[in-house]
Each structure stands twice: as C-alpha cells, then as structure tokens.
Design a protein around this motif. Sequence first.
Motif, mmCIF file in Angstrom:
data_model
loop_
_atom_site.group_PDB
_atom_site.id
_atom_site.type_symbol
_atom_site.label_atom_id
_atom_site.label_comp_id
_atom_site.label_asym_id
_atom_site.label_seq_id
_atom_site.Cartn_x
_atom_site.Cartn_y
_atom_site.Cartn_z
ATOM 1 N N UNK A 1 -71.802 56.397 -53.595
ATOM 2 C CA UNK A 1 -70.680 57.018 -54.265
ATOM 3 C C UNK A 1 -71.157 58.011 -55.336
ATOM 4 N N UNK A 2 -72.341 57.740 -55.882
ATOM 5 C CA UNK A 2 -72.895 58.624 -56.904
ATOM 6 C C UNK A 2 -73.070 60.039 -56.362
ATOM 7 N N UNK A 3 -73.541 60.157 -55.136
ATOM 8 C CA UNK A 3 -73.759 61.466 -54.546
ATOM 9 C C UNK A 3 -72.437 62.148 -54.199
ATOM 10 N N UNK A 4 -71.418 61.383 -53.885
ATOM 11 C CA UNK A 4 -70.091 61.951 -53.639
ATOM 12 C C UNK A 4 -69.528 62.554 -54.921
ATOM 13 N N UNK A 5 -69.744 61.890 -56.043
ATOM 14 C CA UNK A 5 -69.296 62.422 -57.333
ATOM 15 C C UNK A 5 -70.024 63.718 -57.643
ATOM 16 N N UNK A 6 -71.334 63.750 -57.418
ATOM 17 C CA UNK A 6 -72.082 64.990 -57.638
ATOM 18 C C UNK A 6 -71.600 66.098 -56.709
ATOM 19 N N UNK A 52 -63.959 59.250 -61.745
ATOM 20 C CA UNK A 52 -64.842 58.693 -60.714
ATOM 21 C C UNK A 52 -66.283 58.609 -61.208
ATOM 22 N N UNK A 53 -66.722 59.603 -61.976
ATOM 23 C CA UNK A 53 -68.091 59.590 -62.497
ATOM 24 C C UNK A 53 -68.298 58.415 -63.442
ATOM 25 N N UNK A 54 -67.331 58.146 -64.317
ATOM 26 C CA UNK A 54 -67.499 57.025 -65.247
ATOM 27 C C UNK A 54 -67.354 55.691 -64.535
ATOM 28 N N UNK A 59 -74.572 55.195 -65.889
ATOM 29 C CA UNK A 59 -75.775 54.358 -65.922
ATOM 30 C C UNK A 59 -75.448 52.927 -66.375
ATOM 31 N N UNK A 60 -76.028 51.953 -65.723
ATOM 32 C CA UNK A 60 -75.721 50.542 -66.003
ATOM 33 C C UNK A 60 -76.160 50.130 -67.408
ATOM 34 N N UNK A 61 -77.244 50.686 -67.907
ATOM 35 C CA UNK A 61 -77.716 50.288 -69.230
ATOM 36 C C UNK A 61 -76.833 50.831 -70.356
ATOM 37 N N UNK A 62 -75.943 51.771 -70.066
ATOM 38 C CA UNK A 62 -75.022 52.293 -71.071
ATOM 39 C C UNK A 62 -73.647 51.627 -70.998
#
Length: 73
Positions: A1-6, A52-54, A59-62
Amino acid sequence: MKYAVWGLVLLLVILHQDNWLWDDATLIGGFFPITLLFHAGLSLAAGFTWFLATKFAWPADLADPSSSEGSEA
C-alpha cells in the motif's frame, strides 16, 4: 500500500500541472470556472492521499509517542 500512496502522490504532482485548462473559459453552472473546480477536486484528492499516507505509509517508530526516549519529564 505504501507504493500505491507514492503513486498517488506522483499522479497528483502530474495533474497539478494543468496546462490543458489554462485557456479554457468554460463556466460550470454559469458561474464556476472549470479550472477552479479542477483545483478544488485536486485539493480534495490531496487531502485523501494524505489520509492514506498517514494510515498506511507512516513510519512505525513515529506512531507511538509514548515509546520515544525524550518524553520523560
């Protein structure tokens, strides 16, 4: 999904360069310029893409502020 957001971000960047509407004086409903309507839709799409990006690409650590080291007061 990360690449779809990009991919959506890249699509928004490309659509923001609306060279095809610069000289179009068409009015929607008799008063609303089509270029303004296009940019209003683009703004809504940008807001949805940010959601969608958020949701999927943050990032999981944030994500958990209680796990940061500097939070002790």
